[in-house]
Scaffold this motif. Sequence first.
Motif, PDB file in Angstrom:
ATOM      1  N   UNK A  77     -27.403  11.181 -15.964  1.00 51.29           N
ATOM      2  CA  UNK A  77     -27.070  11.315 -14.545  1.00 51.29           C
ATOM      3  C   UNK A  77     -25.581  11.066 -14.297  1.00 51.29           C
ATOM      4  N   UNK A  78     -25.029  10.040 -14.938  1.00 48.00           N
ATOM      5  CA  UNK A  78     -23.611   9.736 -14.771  1.00 48.00           C
ATOM      6  C   UNK A  78     -22.731  10.843 -15.352  1.00 48.00           C
ATOM      7  N   UNK A  88     -27.745  13.085 -24.403  1.00 45.58           N
ATOM      8  CA  UNK A  88     -28.061  12.012 -25.341  1.00 45.58           C
ATOM      9  C   UNK A  88     -29.042  12.468 -26.419  1.00 45.58           C
ATOM     10  N   UNK A  89     -29.348  13.754 -26.454  1.00 40.63           N
ATOM     11  CA  UNK A  89     -30.344  14.277 -27.396  1.00 40.63           C
ATOM     12  C   UNK A  89     -29.788  14.370 -28.810  1.00 40.63           C
ATOM     13  N   UNK A  90     -30.695  14.387 -29.750  1.00 41.89           N
ATOM     14  CA  UNK A  90     -30.362  14.627 -31.142  1.00 41.89           C
ATOM     15  C   UNK A  90     -29.786  13.430 -31.863  1.00 41.89           C
ATOM     16  N   UNK A 105     -21.974  -2.269 -22.918  1.00 45.40           N
ATOM     17  CA  UNK A 105     -23.435  -2.348 -22.881  1.00 45.40           C
ATOM     18  C   UNK A 105     -24.095  -1.308 -23.792  1.00 45.40           C
ATOM     19  N   UNK A 106     -23.281  -0.438 -24.394  1.00 45.37           N
ATOM     20  CA  UNK A 106     -23.819   0.629 -25.234  1.00 45.37           C
ATOM     21  C   UNK A 106     -23.569   0.350 -26.704  1.00 45.37           C
ATOM     22  N   UNK A 133     -33.440   5.789 -27.267  1.00 47.28           N
ATOM     23  CA  UNK A 133     -34.776   6.333 -27.034  1.00 47.28           C
ATOM     24  C   UNK A 133     -35.354   5.709 -25.769  1.00 47.28           C
ATOM     25  N   UNK A 134     -34.571   4.830 -25.142  1.00 45.64           N
ATOM     26  CA  UNK A 134     -34.997   4.205 -23.890  1.00 45.64           C
ATOM     27  C   UNK A 134     -34.875   5.221 -22.760  1.00 45.64           C
ATOM     28  N   UNK A 135     -35.990   5.621 -22.166  1.00 47.29           N
ATOM     29  CA  UNK A 135     -35.944   6.652 -21.120  1.00 47.29           C
ATOM     30  C   UNK A 135     -35.043   6.289 -19.930  1.00 47.29           C
ATOM     31  N   UNK A 136     -35.057   5.039 -19.500  1.00 45.02           N
ATOM     32  CA  UNK A 136     -34.257   4.649 -18.342  1.00 45.02           C
ATOM     33  C   UNK A 136     -32.758   4.748 -18.641  1.00 45.02           C
ATOM     34  N   UNK A 137     -32.334   4.278 -19.808  1.00 43.05           N
ATOM     35  CA  UNK A 137     -30.926   4.345 -20.187  1.00 43.05           C
ATOM     36  C   UNK A 137     -30.492   5.795 -20.365  1.00 43.05           C
TER      37      UNK A 137
END
Length: 135
Positions: free
Chosen positions: A59-60, A42-44, A96-97, A49-53
Motif C-alpha cells: 500500500x505504501x 513483496x512477491x517472490x 522495522x524491516x 509472509x506476514x499478510x498484514x506487513x
Amino acid sequence: MELSRASKLLLSTLLLLITVGCTAMVASSPDALRDMIGRDHMAGGLGTTEPALKARLNSQIDAAAEALASKAVHGASDAELLEEMGTRIAAIDRDSLDTENAEKVASAFEAMLEPLGLYSSDGLLNTWMYGFDPA
C-alpha cells in the motif's frame, strides 16, 4: 525513384532517432509508473509472509507511485520528484524491516526512477537502506 546511398543512410538515421525518441517517451511516462500500482511488490524469493506487513508495504509503495505519477504529470522538477520519493520512503520504517523486505522496498522505489525519467536517486535509496550513501 531510386534513393542515393546518402539518402538511404539519412532516412535510416532519422527512423532510428524517431524510434529511440518514442521509446524514451514511453519509458519515462507516468502511465508506466501507474502500471506498477497494484502489483505485489513483496512477491517472490525471500521476504515477508506476514499478510498484514505485506499489505502495508504494498500500500505504501503504491501510494508513492501514484503520488509521483501525479507530480510528474503536473510537471514537477527532478528535485521535486526526488523530494517526494524521499518523503514517501522515509515513511517506511527501515529499522522495522529485515534485510530481504528492505531490499524489496528499495527495489520497488528504484523501479520508479526510470518511468520518472530519473537516472539516479542521488543517494536517497542508499541512505534509506544503509543509513548512508556509499557512493
